[in-house]
Design a protein around this motif. Structure first.
Motif, PDB file in Angstrom:
ATOM      1  N   UNK A 116       1.195  -1.183   0.064  1.00  0.00           N
ATOM      2  CA  UNK A 116      -0.196  -0.159  -0.370  1.00  0.00           C
ATOM      3  C   UNK A 116       1.228   1.351  -0.252  1.00  0.00           C
ATOM      4  N   UNK A 117       2.382   1.318   0.448  1.00  0.00           N
ATOM      5  CA  UNK A 117       3.263   2.406   0.824  1.00  0.00           C
ATOM      6  C   UNK A 117       3.462   2.529  -0.345  1.00  0.00           C
ATOM      7  N   UNK A 118       3.743   1.708  -0.834  1.00  0.00           N
ATOM      8  CA  UNK A 118       4.224   1.313  -3.024  1.00  0.00           C
ATOM      9  C   UNK A 118       3.559   1.819  -3.579  1.00  0.00           C
ATOM     10  N   UNK A 119       2.251   1.279  -3.795  1.00  0.00           N
ATOM     11  CA  UNK A 119       1.157   2.036  -4.996  1.00  0.00           C
ATOM     12  C   UNK A 119      -0.287   1.867  -4.435  1.00  0.00           C
ATOM     13  N   UNK A 120      -0.786   3.065  -3.038  1.00  0.00           N
ATOM     14  CA  UNK A 120      -2.023   3.724  -2.876  1.00  0.00           C
ATOM     15  C   UNK A 120      -2.794   4.200  -3.780  1.00  0.00           C
ATOM     16  N   UNK A 121      -2.648   4.166  -4.497  1.00  0.00           N
ATOM     17  CA  UNK A 121      -3.788   4.413  -6.452  1.00  0.00           C
ATOM     18  C   UNK A 121      -3.954   3.314  -6.061  1.00  0.00           C
ATOM     19  N   UNK A 122      -3.058   2.075  -6.741  1.00  0.00           N
ATOM     20  CA  UNK A 122      -3.820   0.235  -6.854  1.00  0.00           C
ATOM     21  C   UNK A 122      -5.189   0.230  -5.484  1.00  0.00           C
ATOM     22  N   UNK A 123      -4.147   0.487  -4.007  1.00  0.00           N
ATOM     23  CA  UNK A 123      -5.102   0.271  -3.410  1.00  0.00           C
ATOM     24  C   UNK A 123      -6.829   1.294  -3.394  1.00  0.00           C
ATOM     25  N   UNK A 124      -6.707   1.963  -3.587  1.00  0.00           N
ATOM     26  CA  UNK A 124      -8.048   2.771  -4.126  1.00  0.00           C
ATOM     27  C   UNK A 124      -8.866   2.774  -5.250  1.00  0.00           C
ATOM     28  N   UNK A 125      -8.058   1.994  -6.211  1.00  0.00           N
ATOM     29  CA  UNK A 125      -8.824   1.693  -7.430  1.00  0.00           C
ATOM     30  C   UNK A 125      -9.779   1.263  -7.468  1.00  0.00           C
ATOM     31  N   UNK A 126      -9.841   0.084  -6.340  1.00  0.00           N
ATOM     32  CA  UNK A 126     -11.548  -0.585  -6.317  1.00  0.00           C
ATOM     33  C   UNK A 126     -12.517  -0.675  -5.605  1.00  0.00           C
ATOM     34  N   UNK A 127     -12.082   0.212  -4.351  1.00  0.00           N
ATOM     35  CA  UNK A 127     -13.138   1.266  -3.806  1.00  0.00           C
ATOM     36  C   UNK A 127     -13.670   2.128  -4.785  1.00  0.00           C
ATOM     37  N   UNK A 128     -12.927   2.934  -5.102  1.00  0.00           N
ATOM     38  CA  UNK A 128     -13.260   4.052  -5.836  1.00  0.00           C
ATOM     39  C   UNK A 128     -14.618   3.988  -6.608  1.00  0.00           C
ATOM     40  N   UNK A 129     -14.221   2.857  -7.833  1.00  0.00           N
ATOM     41  CA  UNK A 129     -15.272   1.604  -8.768  1.00  0.00           C
ATOM     42  C   UNK A 129     -16.463   1.749  -7.876  1.00  0.00           C
ATOM     43  N   UNK A 130     -16.268   1.138  -6.722  1.00  0.00           N
ATOM     44  CA  UNK A 130     -17.558   1.082  -6.183  1.00  0.00           C
ATOM     45  C   UNK A 130     -18.292   1.863  -6.051  1.00  0.00           C
ATOM     46  N   UNK A 131     -17.708   3.028  -5.188  1.00  0.00           N
ATOM     47  CA  UNK A 131     -18.301   4.339  -5.158  1.00  0.00           C
ATOM     48  C   UNK A 131     -19.019   5.304  -6.220  1.00  0.00           C
ATOM     49  N   UNK A 132     -18.026   4.820  -7.129  1.00  0.00           N
ATOM     50  CA  UNK A 132     -18.892   6.290  -8.280  1.00  0.00           C
ATOM     51  C   UNK A 132     -18.897   5.405  -9.795  1.00  0.00           C
ATOM     52  N   UNK A 133     -18.978   3.973  -9.914  1.00  0.00           N
ATOM     53  CA  UNK A 133     -19.534   3.471 -11.183  1.00  0.00           C
ATOM     54  C   UNK A 133     -18.365   3.736 -11.926  1.00  0.00           C
ATOM     55  N   UNK A 134     -17.805   4.083 -12.054  1.00  0.00           N
ATOM     56  CA  UNK A 134     -16.501   4.786 -13.106  1.00  0.00           C
ATOM     57  C   UNK A 134     -14.883   4.307 -13.075  1.00  0.00           C
ATOM     58  N   UNK A 135     -14.329   3.057 -13.654  1.00  0.00           N
ATOM     59  CA  UNK A 135     -12.528   2.414 -13.426  1.00  0.00           C
ATOM     60  C   UNK A 135     -11.620   3.753 -13.669  1.00  0.00           C
ATOM     61  N   UNK A 136     -11.180   3.941 -13.110  1.00  0.00           N
ATOM     62  CA  UNK A 136     -10.551   5.139 -12.651  1.00  0.00           C
ATOM     63  C   UNK A 136      -8.928   4.360 -12.914  1.00  0.00           C
ATOM     64  N   UNK A 137      -7.903   4.715 -13.573  1.00  0.00           N
ATOM     65  CA  UNK A 137      -7.210   3.351 -13.974  1.00  0.00           C
ATOM     66  C   UNK A 137      -6.015   4.110 -12.705  1.00  0.00           C
ATOM     67  N   UNK A 138      -5.629   5.290 -12.763  1.00  0.00           N
ATOM     68  CA  UNK A 138      -4.799   5.005 -11.678  1.00  0.00           C
ATOM     69  C   UNK A 138      -4.986   6.922 -11.043  1.00  0.00           C
ATOM     70  N   UNK A 139      -6.110   7.017 -10.383  1.00  0.00           N
ATOM     71  CA  UNK A 139      -6.755   7.598  -9.827  1.00  0.00           C
ATOM     72  C   UNK A 139      -5.347   8.279  -8.763  1.00  0.00           C
TER      73      UNK A 139
END
Length: 210
Positions: A116-139
């Motif tokens: 998670x420290x090395x790639x926080x965006x990767x840890x946030x991708x799935x929860x963000x997609x679930x909340x918005x309905x839009x998949x963002x590659x690198x949030x």
């Protein structure tokens, strides 16, 4: 006059050794329980925050807890909890197994938190997609101090495993039942003919009383 030693003069080794052994096991049980609690504690707060855009709600702020970002932490806490129960029962060989399991749990926590420290965006991708309905590659994601704290706790668990391996004293397996101490401090099976109660106890241990 009797030459038998009094309570103050009697050697304390035979009676004191089991007490010290129980106290030693109790300390290790407590330490492993604390380690499990710390892992669960650091995985509960927010580790990553990010924002996205939803067609219905506009800008959406998403928070990701440690258990969501690194499910390994929850598994590590459960493993440490099981190790705390096992260390109260195992013997010398079992202690090595418990220490190896404890080190593995610590490494699991460290690995998950470091990812998670090395790639926080990767840890946030799935929860963000679930909340918005839009998949963002690198949030765009911000990381809190949670993952760093988890790395520290995981390293402490590894050090605890090393200390368990180096723990002094005898580690006799605590699986003997219906035994009594002999006059020399040894262990002997309880005397007396078998009865219905002893047969039932044998069955509960998986033995055949016949």
């Amino acid at each position: 006059m009797s030459d038998a030693p009094t309570g103050a003069d009697a050697p304390a080794g035979a009676d004191g050794a089991p007490v010290r052994a129980r106290a030693r096991r109790g300390r290790w049980v407590l330490l492993l329980l604390v380690a499990a609690g710390l892992v669960a504690l650091v995985s509960a707060p927010t580790w990553v925050t990010t924002e996205g855009t939803s067609t219905l709600d506009g800008t959406v702020r998403v928070v990701v807890t440690g258990a969501q970002a690194a499910p390994q932490t929850r598994a590590g806490a459960l493993v440490l909890l099981a190790a705390a129960g096992a260390v109260a029962l195992v013997g010398r060989v079992g202690r090595w197994v418990v220490a190896a399991v404890t080190a593995g749990a610590g490494a699991l926590v460290v690995g998950g938190a470091a990812a998670v420290l090395l790639d926080p965006a990767g840890a946030a991708t799935t929860p963000l997609a679930q909340a918005t309905g839009v998949v963002t590659a690198q949030p765009v994601a911000d990381v809190t101090a949670g993952p760093a704290a988890a790395v520290g706790v995981g390293l402490l668990a590894v050090l605890l495993a090393v200390a368990l391996l180096r723990a002094p004293g005898a580690w006799e397996q605590r699986s003997r039942r219906h035994e009594r101490l002999t006059a020399r401090g040894g262990v002997a099976p309880a005397a007396g003919p078998p009865d219905e109660r002893s047969d039932w106890d044998a069955l509960s241990r998986g033995d055949d009383p016949s």
